[in-house]
Design a protein around this motif. Structure first.
Motif, PDB file in Angstrom:
ATOM      1  N   MET A 253      -2.023  -7.834   3.749  1.00  0.00           N
ATOM      2  CA  MET A 253      -1.218  -6.580   2.693  1.00  0.00           C
ATOM      3  C   MET A 253       0.404  -6.732   2.929  1.00  0.00           C
ATOM      4  N   ASP A 254       0.918  -7.368   4.107  1.00  0.00           N
ATOM      5  CA  ASP A 254       2.241  -7.277   4.196  1.00  0.00           C
ATOM      6  C   ASP A 254       2.807  -8.641   3.397  1.00  0.00           C
ATOM      7  N   SER A 255       2.579  -8.811   2.492  1.00  0.00           N
ATOM      8  CA  SER A 255       2.856  -9.926   1.627  1.00  0.00           C
ATOM      9  C   SER A 255       4.393 -10.201   1.262  1.00  0.00           C
TER      10      SER A 255
ATOM     11  N   ILE B 230       6.498  -5.661   9.915  1.00  0.00           N
ATOM     12  CA  ILE B 230       6.371  -4.347   9.716  1.00  0.00           C
ATOM     13  C   ILE B 230       6.065  -4.253   8.118  1.00  0.00           C
ATOM     14  N   THR B 231       5.511  -3.116   7.744  1.00  0.00           N
ATOM     15  CA  THR B 231       5.128  -2.891   6.438  1.00  0.00           C
ATOM     16  C   THR B 231       6.185  -2.027   5.706  1.00  0.00           C
ATOM     17  N   ILE B 232       7.041  -2.422   4.758  1.00  0.00           N
ATOM     18  CA  ILE B 232       7.993  -1.840   4.061  1.00  0.00           C
ATOM     19  C   ILE B 232       7.817  -1.054   2.812  1.00  0.00           C
TER      20      ILE B 232
ATOM     21  N   LYS C 294      -2.269   0.049  10.951  1.00  0.00           N
ATOM     22  CA  LYS C 294      -2.803   0.120   9.519  1.00  0.00           C
ATOM     23  C   LYS C 294      -3.254  -0.899   8.718  1.00  0.00           C
ATOM     24  N   THR C 295      -2.112  -1.875   8.894  1.00  0.00           N
ATOM     25  CA  THR C 295      -2.422  -3.080   7.956  1.00  0.00           C
ATOM     26  C   THR C 295      -3.406  -3.893   8.601  1.00  0.00           C
ATOM     27  N   THR C 296      -3.593  -3.876   9.800  1.00  0.00           N
ATOM     28  CA  THR C 296      -4.730  -4.864  10.471  1.00  0.00           C
ATOM     29  C   THR C 296      -6.115  -4.086   9.962  1.00  0.00           C
TER      30      THR C 296
ATOM     31  N   ILE D  75      -4.718   2.757  -0.085  1.00  0.00           N
ATOM     32  CA  ILE D  75      -3.467   2.506  -0.158  1.00  0.00           C
ATOM     33  C   ILE D  75      -2.713   2.553   1.200  1.00  0.00           C
ATOM     34  N   ASP D  76      -2.164   1.134   1.523  1.00  0.00           N
ATOM     35  CA  ASP D  76      -1.551   0.785   2.675  1.00  0.00           C
ATOM     36  C   ASP D  76      -0.086   1.491   2.717  1.00  0.00           C
ATOM     37  N   THR D  77       0.267   2.156   3.960  1.00  0.00           N
ATOM     38  CA  THR D  77       1.883   2.557   3.801  1.00  0.00           C
ATOM     39  C   THR D  77       2.637   2.123   5.049  1.00  0.00           C
ATOM     40  N   PRO D  78       3.822   2.153   4.990  1.00  0.00           N
ATOM     41  CA  PRO D  78       4.739   1.909   6.268  1.00  0.00           C
ATOM     42  C   PRO D  78       4.783   2.861   7.004  1.00  0.00           C
TER      43      PRO D  78
HETATM   44 MG   LIG Z   1       1.568  -1.714   8.181  1.00  0.00          MG
END
Ligand SMILES: [Mg+2]
Ligand SMILES: Nc1nc2c(ncn2[C@@H]2O[C@H](COP(=O)(O)OP(=O)(O)OP(=O)(O)O)[C@@H](O)[C@H]2O)c(=O)[nH]1
Length: 609
Positions: A45-47, A56-58, A20-22, A75-78
């Motif tokens: 976005m994984d700031s 990982i996205t939290i 997702k984040t990629t 909207i990026d989600t974990p």
């Molecule tokens: Mg992610």
């Protein structure tokens, strides 16, 4: 009813690591929201620091870009199940979702969870088969499985009619047919513009639902959410409706919309857009902000219940107060209750003991991230073993049950099934691909999963993956007998030295280096039997006058087994605690002296008789 054709609001959902984040990186890079010479890196976005460290996205986050004159709010989600609350929190801002599925792994437990949520909310879906560059991708099979999933989850027949794109987020390409050569990500943008519904807007006075909060040291609290009706401008007088239905009046200070990683100050924003608003001092997530003359409330955000709980207490170890900046009950309590403002699936309760709080979350990782964040902020405290949250329904004790999916090799089936049957797991499915890869599916009570991950990783030598999906509550099948071995417990306070540690290593594995300061009751190792044993790791060798030719040769210690915070939480038993400070993570017995522990064991035996 009107539509805003100049906006699309989409949420990206998927199982953990499906890209997702990629994909957001690829979309942002192509839409030229960065300067040509700007170094932006990967997983932009994984700031948050922990997100970058763990890969990982939290937390769910907003961004936006403009394509052919249309603003796409993204909207990026974990994808990790423990952070499902984040998906639930933000999904209401979107009209459409991109469901990403890895072209090799196919739909996974969390794919089902997020798709169910998206379809229940009536979101339009575009399926993106990602990672098509992977050599062993099995696109046709994955598509078939996705169709099965839609058939199971769709709430109306038109949801079965979804678009499919094929992408390599990493290479920044998307195509409409498998095998087509890819150029860039624009087929995805085109598909979004053509198929994602533009936001529908009702006419009427201003109304927005707060889905996120941010802070700024100058501007104060920033309320983020979608405007459902009307418009908002700086200096407008608005009303905030909180969870109890109370109204408070505020003047809007500034209004921002999103572009790339920035927030742009605007004079006003209108229904359909996602905005950030300052000046609403006491706002919380879930509140409605509305026109002050005609306030009407939007439904609050529904968040699933926590399944795991543990206590957070003031540090009671002999080393208390040495390493933390914030160590008191008041500081701990304030920090925990503050967390509730943004961490919606968390719950905090006071307990009978004023120094201890019960904290409930969606899984061990959810709680571990909170502990790690607090320790980095300078907090010092102690936490207990996580436990599954049980309830009484119709006079029956029920407990959370999860679906556990394991992808592993044939050779580990035996050891895994044996280990899991002790943890009350029931095998539901086992599939072999004919090449020694096997997928095992179990139904298991949450309590059986606690502490399982570290056994799992070591016993399959890191060659397997496990994923869980919360199923619901079922009647409890009783306690699980702890399968963990006994520990080596320091019997004296002081500094561990090589001689003492060498003796301890004669009994089992040790956890600490020479020079580590220990206290009586601190856990310093693990032994291959069930009962704990005290050891004196500070013990020096007896001095003799005679120098023997060999005895003074430096002893070589086996390197200690160092545990991460997550491993430590996974490891401890009920009669133990994890002491967390900004500098150290220590394991300890709750009762520090040997005699206290002996007395408690004999008291327990007496009560059984
Ligand atoms: Mg992610
Ligand atoms: N080969 C390949 N790897 C990819 C692709 N997209 C992402 N990855 C890799 O997959 C891993 C996970 O990517 P992320 O973008 O962090 O995945 P995510 O879905 O955001 O993960 P969470 O937010 O933690 O759920 C990273 O190592 C990426 O480099 C792709 O198209 N091809």
């Amino acid at each position: 009813m009107n539509y805003r054709s100049d906006i699309r609001n989409i949420v990206i959902v998927a199982h953990v690591d499906h890209g997702k984040t990629t994909l957001v990186d690829a979309m942002l890079k192509q839409s030229k929201v960065f300067r040509d010479n700007q170094v932006v890196g990967e997983l932009i976005m994984d700031s948050n620091t922990l997100e970058r460290e763990k890969g990982i996205t939290i937390m769910a986050k907003n961004t936006a870009l403009v394509y052919r004159g249309v603003k796409i709010n993204i909207i990026d989600t974990p994808g990790h199940a423990d952070f499902s609350g984040e998906v639930e929190r933000v999904i209401s801002m979107a009209d459409g979702c991109l469901l990403l599925v890895d072209s090799v792994e196919g739909p996974m437990p969390q794919t089902k969870f997020v798709l169910r949520h998206a379809l229940q909310r009536g979101l339009k879906t575009i399926v993106v088969i990602n990672k098509i560059d992977r050599p062993n991708s099995r696109i046709a099979e994955v598509i078939r499985l996705i169709h099965d999933l839609f058939l199971e989850l769709a709430t109306s027949t038109d949801q079965l009619d979804f678009n499919v794109l094929y992408a390599s987020a990493k290479e920044g390409i998307a195509v409409t047919e498998p095998g087509m050569p890819g150029k860039d990500i624009s087929p995805l943008f085109d598909c979004i513009l053509a198929n994602m519904p533009p936001p529908r807007i009702e006419s009427g006075p201003f109304q927005m639902l707060v889905s996120n909060l941010d802070y700024d040291s100058h501007k104060g609290r920033i309320a983020i959410g979608r405007i459902w009706r009307g418009k908002v401008a700086s200096h407008d007088t608005v009303v905030r409706v909180n969870a109890d239905g109370n109204l408070d009046y505020y003047e809007v200070a500034e209004v921002f919309t999103y572009l790339g990683l920035k927030r742009l100050k605007v004079d006003q924003a209108e229904a359909g857009d996602i905005v950030a608003v300052t000046g609403i001092e006491k706002v919380s997530i879930g509140d409605t902000i509305a026109d002050s003359t005609q306030p009407s409330v939007l439904p609050r955000i529904a968040i699933g219940e926590p399944t795991v709980e543990m206590t957070f207490g003031v540090n009671t170890s002999p080393f208390a107060g040495r390493e933390g900046r914030y160590c008191t009950t008041r500081q701990l309590r304030e920090r925990l209750y503050k967390e509730l403002e943004t961490n919606l699936s968390l719950r905090v309760q006071d307990t009978d003991s004023p120094d201890t709080f019960l904290v409930k979350g969606r899984g061990e990782l959810h709680l571990a991230i909170l502990i790690e964040t607090m320790r980095r902020e300078g907090y010092e405290f102690e936490v207990s073993k996580p436990e599954a949250i049980t309830k009484v329904i119709d006079g029956k004790l029920v407990e959370p049950v999860e679906l556990l999916t394991i992808d592993t090799r044939d050779e580990y089936i035996g050891v895994l099934t044996e280990m899991l049957s002790k943890r009350q797991a029931l095998m539901i499915d086992m599939r072999n691909d004919g090449q020694d890869n096997v997928r095992l599916v179990f139904q298991i009570p949450t309590k059986g999963l606690l502490g399982f991950r570290s056994y799992f990783l070591t016993s399959t030598r890191g060659e397997s993956t496990m994923n869980t999906l919360f199923l619901g509550y079922e009647p409890s099948r009783g306690e699980i007998v702890s399968t963990r071995n006994g520990v080596l417990v320091a019997s004296e306070q002081g500094f561990a030295i090589t001689y003492g540690l060498n003796n301890a290593q004669g009994r089992g594995l040790t956890f600490i280096d020479p020079g580590t300061q220990v206290y009586e009751g601190m856990i310093v190792g693990l032994i291959p039997r069930l009962q704990d044993i005290p050891v004196n790791v500070c013990k020096e060798k007896k001095k003799t006058n005679v120098r023997s030719s060999t005895s003074d040769i430096a002893v070589k210690l086996t390197p200690p087994l160092k545990m991460s915070l997550e491993q430590a939480i996974d490891f401890v038993n009920r009669d133990e605690l994890v002491e967390v400070t900004p500098k150290n993570i220590r394991l300890r017995k709750k009762l520090l002296t040997y005699s206290q522990r002996l007395r408690s064991i004999s008291a327990a035996r007496l009560s059984i008789k």
